[in-house]
Motif scaffolding. Structure first.
Motif, short mmCIF file in Angstrom:
data_model
loop_
_atom_site.label_atom_id
_atom_site.label_comp_id
_atom_site.label_asym_id
_atom_site.label_seq_id
_atom_site.Cartn_x
_atom_site.Cartn_y
_atom_site.Cartn_z
N UNK A 27 -6.99 -1.42 -4.76
CA UNK A 27 -7.68 -2.65 -4.38
C UNK A 27 -8.65 -3.09 -5.47
N UNK A 28 -9.31 -2.13 -6.13
CA UNK A 28 -10.20 -2.46 -7.24
C UNK A 28 -9.40 -3.11 -8.37
N UNK A 29 -8.25 -2.54 -8.69
CA UNK A 29 -7.42 -3.11 -9.75
C UNK A 29 -7.02 -4.54 -9.41
N UNK A 30 -6.66 -4.77 -8.16
CA UNK A 30 -6.29 -6.12 -7.76
C UNK A 30 -7.48 -7.07 -7.88
N UNK A 31 -8.64 -6.61 -7.44
CA UNK A 31 -9.84 -7.43 -7.52
C UNK A 31 -10.16 -7.82 -8.97
N UNK A 32 -9.88 -6.91 -9.90
CA UNK A 32 -10.17 -7.14 -11.32
C UNK A 32 -9.06 -7.91 -12.03
N UNK A 33 -8.00 -8.27 -11.29
CA UNK A 33 -6.92 -9.05 -11.88
C UNK A 33 -5.89 -8.24 -12.63
N UNK A 57 3.61 2.40 -2.56
CA UNK A 57 4.93 2.06 -2.00
C UNK A 57 5.57 0.92 -2.79
N UNK A 58 6.79 1.13 -3.23
CA UNK A 58 7.49 0.11 -4.02
C UNK A 58 7.87 -1.05 -3.11
N UNK A 59 7.38 -2.23 -3.46
CA UNK A 59 7.63 -3.42 -2.67
C UNK A 59 6.35 -4.04 -2.15
N UNK A 60 5.26 -3.27 -2.18
CA UNK A 60 3.97 -3.81 -1.73
C UNK A 60 3.11 -4.20 -2.93
N UNK A 61 2.34 -5.25 -2.76
CA UNK A 61 1.36 -5.67 -3.75
C UNK A 61 0.18 -4.71 -3.72
N UNK A 62 -0.54 -4.60 -4.83
CA UNK A 62 -1.72 -3.72 -4.87
C UNK A 62 -2.69 -4.05 -3.72
N UNK A 63 -2.78 -5.32 -3.36
CA UNK A 63 -3.71 -5.74 -2.31
C UNK A 63 -3.28 -5.28 -0.92
N UNK A 64 -2.06 -4.76 -0.80
CA UNK A 64 -1.55 -4.30 0.49
C UNK A 64 -1.58 -2.78 0.63
N UNK A 65 -1.97 -2.09 -0.41
CA UNK A 65 -1.96 -0.62 -0.37
C UNK A 65 -3.08 -0.12 0.53
N UNK A 66 -2.73 0.84 1.39
CA UNK A 66 -3.69 1.51 2.27
C UNK A 66 -3.54 3.02 2.09
N UNK A 67 -4.54 3.75 2.57
CA UNK A 67 -4.46 5.21 2.51
C UNK A 67 -3.22 5.72 3.21
N UNK A 68 -2.88 5.12 4.34
CA UNK A 68 -1.77 5.61 5.15
C UNK A 68 -0.39 5.23 4.63
N UNK A 69 -0.29 4.16 3.79
CA UNK A 69 1.06 3.79 3.35
C UNK A 69 1.38 4.25 1.93
#
Length: 253
Positions: A27-33, A57-69
């Protein structure tokens, strides 16, 4: 938060903590562009387990990554946790080589940022022309572009070219950094990205001023004096996580 409560008992506390830290990093990487569609990867070892790693997970954007997925995989990229998401072979082929052969490579980051890819495609690579670039003089390895990284035989050349360094430019490709901790790898990537951005700006204006070798040596010697206690990058990463939390806390789930 309900997902976190349901998932946590199925794994060790150490793994859940690693999952949350890694999810925060995405999420930090996504926030920083620094996102690149659904591509690029940050991987970490699962604490206390041999040959177990976490990857996005392949197919998800960095902004969609969660601890559980996040997907738990072995050194060959095989899923260990029954995740419904696939793993990008081009992502983990490269990471697995370093995780397998470098005990200190707890976290590995590979990105295709514009500045990182531009400098990786520049003859001479990163040059000692700014504060951040001087951090890395003598510490960067280079590996020639061989196409998309899906062939295991490239691994020997990656290891040979890396040598004892832990930062590499994949020529014509992008940035690769690794650290003994995730915050350490994060701050290396942040500083290298800044060095690349500033180099691009400097070269656009004309001929840059190179910092003399003796000044670079003094600069590198004194860098430790400005680090906050707690581990390299720890305070920096914690500050970025606080910013992410102001936007969205779902990475914790």
């Amino acid at each position: 938060m309900a997902t976190a409560i349901a998932e946590k008992p199925q794994m060790s506390d150490a793994e859940w903590e690693a999952r949350q830290q890694l999810a925060a990093c995405y999420r930090v990487f996504d926030m920083l562009g620094w996102s690149e569609m659904i591509y690029n990867h940050i991987t970490v070892k699962v604490p206390g387990e041999d040959n177990a790693y976490l990857i996005n997970p392949y197919g998800l954007h960095f902004s969609e990554v969660k601890a559980s997925n996040l997907v738990k995989i072995d050194i060959d990229g095989n899923k260990l946790d029954g995740s419904p998401y696939p793993v990008n072979p081009a992502g983990f082929t490269q990471h697995s080589v370093f995780h397998k052969h470098l005990p200190d490579a707890h976290c590995i980051i590979h990105t295709h940022t514009t500045a990182g890819m531009a400098v990786s495609a520049l003859e001479g690579g990163l040059q000692p022309t700014n504060f951040y670039a001087c951090n890395f003089v003598g510490q960067i390895a280079y590996h020639d572009f061989e196409g998309v990284t899906v062939r295991s035989e490239e691994g020997e050349r990656l290891i040979a070219n890396l040598g004892g360094k832990r930062v590499m430019f994949l020529r014509n490709h992008g940035i690769l950094v690794m650290g003994r901790t995730l915050p350490e790898a994060f701050i290396k990537h942040w500083a290298l990205q800044r060095a690349c951005e500033i180099q691009l700006a400097t070269l656009s204006m004309g001929k840059p001023l190179h910092v003399p070798d003796e000044v670079v040596s003094v600069h590198q010697r004194d860098l430790s004096k400005v680090q906050i206690p707690g581990g390299q990058g720890a305070a920096d990463f914690a500050a970025m996580v606080r910013l992410v939390d102001r936007i969205d806390t779902s990475w914790r789930d």
